[in-house]
Design a protein around this motif. Structure first.
Motif, PDB file in Angstrom:
ATOM      1  N   ASP A  99       0.830  -1.210   0.000  1.00 56.79           N
ATOM      2  CA  ASP A  99       0.000   0.000   0.000  1.00 56.79           C
ATOM      3  C   ASP A  99       0.864   1.260   0.000  1.00 56.79           C
ATOM      4  O   ASP A  99       0.536   2.247  -0.667  1.00 56.79           O
ATOM      5  CB  ASP A  99      -0.956   0.004   1.195  1.00 56.79           C
ATOM      6  CG  ASP A  99      -0.238  -0.029   2.537  1.00 56.79           C
ATOM      7  OD1 ASP A  99       0.717  -0.842   2.701  1.00 56.79           O
ATOM      8  OD2 ASP A  99      -0.628   0.742   3.435  1.00 56.79           O
ATOM      9  N   THR A 102       2.359   1.691  -3.479  1.00 54.37           N
ATOM     10  CA  THR A 102       1.362   2.291  -4.369  1.00 54.37           C
ATOM     11  C   THR A 102       1.244   3.790  -4.115  1.00 54.37           C
ATOM     12  O   THR A 102       1.175   4.591  -5.050  1.00 54.37           O
ATOM     13  CB  THR A 102      -0.007   1.605  -4.174  1.00 54.37           C
ATOM     14  OG1 THR A 102       0.141   0.219  -4.485  1.00 54.37           O
ATOM     15  CG2 THR A 102      -1.069   2.224  -5.054  1.00 54.37           C
ATOM     16  N   LYS A 103       1.235   4.168  -2.855  1.00 53.73           N
ATOM     17  CA  LYS A 103       1.144   5.588  -2.488  1.00 53.73           C
ATOM     18  C   LYS A 103       2.325   6.373  -3.055  1.00 53.73           C
ATOM     19  O   LYS A 103       2.156   7.472  -3.589  1.00 53.73           O
ATOM     20  CB  LYS A 103       1.107   5.705  -0.959  1.00 53.73           C
ATOM     21  CG  LYS A 103       1.030   7.105  -0.436  1.00 53.73           C
ATOM     22  CD  LYS A 103       0.983   7.080   1.093  1.00 53.73           C
ATOM     23  CE  LYS A 103       0.991   8.467   1.671  1.00 53.73           C
ATOM     24  NZ  LYS A 103       0.939   8.433   3.148  1.00 53.73           N
ATOM     25  N   THR A 113      -4.763   9.193  -4.248  1.00 54.19           N
ATOM     26  CA  THR A 113      -5.212   7.870  -3.824  1.00 54.19           C
ATOM     27  C   THR A 113      -6.492   8.049  -3.014  1.00 54.19           C
ATOM     28  O   THR A 113      -6.759   9.097  -2.475  1.00 54.19           O
ATOM     29  CB  THR A 113      -4.147   7.149  -2.980  1.00 54.19           C
ATOM     30  OG1 THR A 113      -3.874   7.921  -1.823  1.00 54.19           O
ATOM     31  CG2 THR A 113      -2.883   6.940  -3.771  1.00 54.19           C
ATOM     32  N   LYS A 115      -7.240   7.119  -0.179  1.00 52.55           N
ATOM     33  CA  LYS A 115      -7.023   7.294   1.258  1.00 52.55           C
ATOM     34  C   LYS A 115      -6.477   8.644   1.604  1.00 52.55           C
ATOM     35  O   LYS A 115      -6.129   8.918   2.727  1.00 52.55           O
ATOM     36  CB  LYS A 115      -6.112   6.192   1.786  1.00 52.55           C
ATOM     37  CG  LYS A 115      -6.742   4.825   1.670  1.00 52.55           C
ATOM     38  CD  LYS A 115      -5.842   3.772   2.229  1.00 52.55           C
ATOM     39  CE  LYS A 115      -6.488   2.401   2.105  1.00 52.55           C
ATOM     40  NZ  LYS A 115      -5.674   1.343   2.653  1.00 52.55           N
TER      41      LYS A 115
END
Length: 116
Positions: A99, A102-103, A113, A115
């Motif tokens: 994760d 990806t960020k 993103t 989030k």
């Protein structure tokens, strides 16, 4: 050069440089990636979400020099051992914290993103 390769190198520099001053070993790298708070702090520094400590700024500067040097950390900045550690660090980031990987990639391309 493929942007994914550049981002891999960027990530690796981040984590290899965050380790103790002694020559890092795979064990030290493995331990560094076990501390999610440290990993998140470095990613937040790189993405501009948070300020950088002096050590994180140094790491970020190395990463930028690497990107400007077509994915290879310049000899004036990195040793051969640090370059090897970067390869291990890239694998660890992807495997242990996908994760955050990806960020980091999303932030490099200006992609928000879900989030954030």
């Amino acid at each position: 050069m493929d942007s994914k390769i550049i981002l891999l190198v960027l990530s690796a520099i981040t984590f290899a440089g965050a380790l103790p001053a002694k020559a890092p070993t795979k064990s030290n790298l493995e331990n560094a990636f076990d501390d999610r708070a440290v990993v998140e702090s470095i990613i937040d520094c790189f993405t501009g979400k948070a300020g950088c400590s002096p050590q994180e700024k140094k790491i970020k500067d190395r990463a930028m020099a690497t990107m400007k040097n077509l994915g290879r950390c310049p000899d004036s900045i990195c040793t051969d051992q640090e370059r090897a550690d970067m390869t291990v660090a890239m694998e660890l980031l992807q495997r242990k914290h996908p994760d955050l990987w990806t960020k980091l990639i999303a932030s490099m391309f200006g992609i928000p993103t879900s989030k954030e």
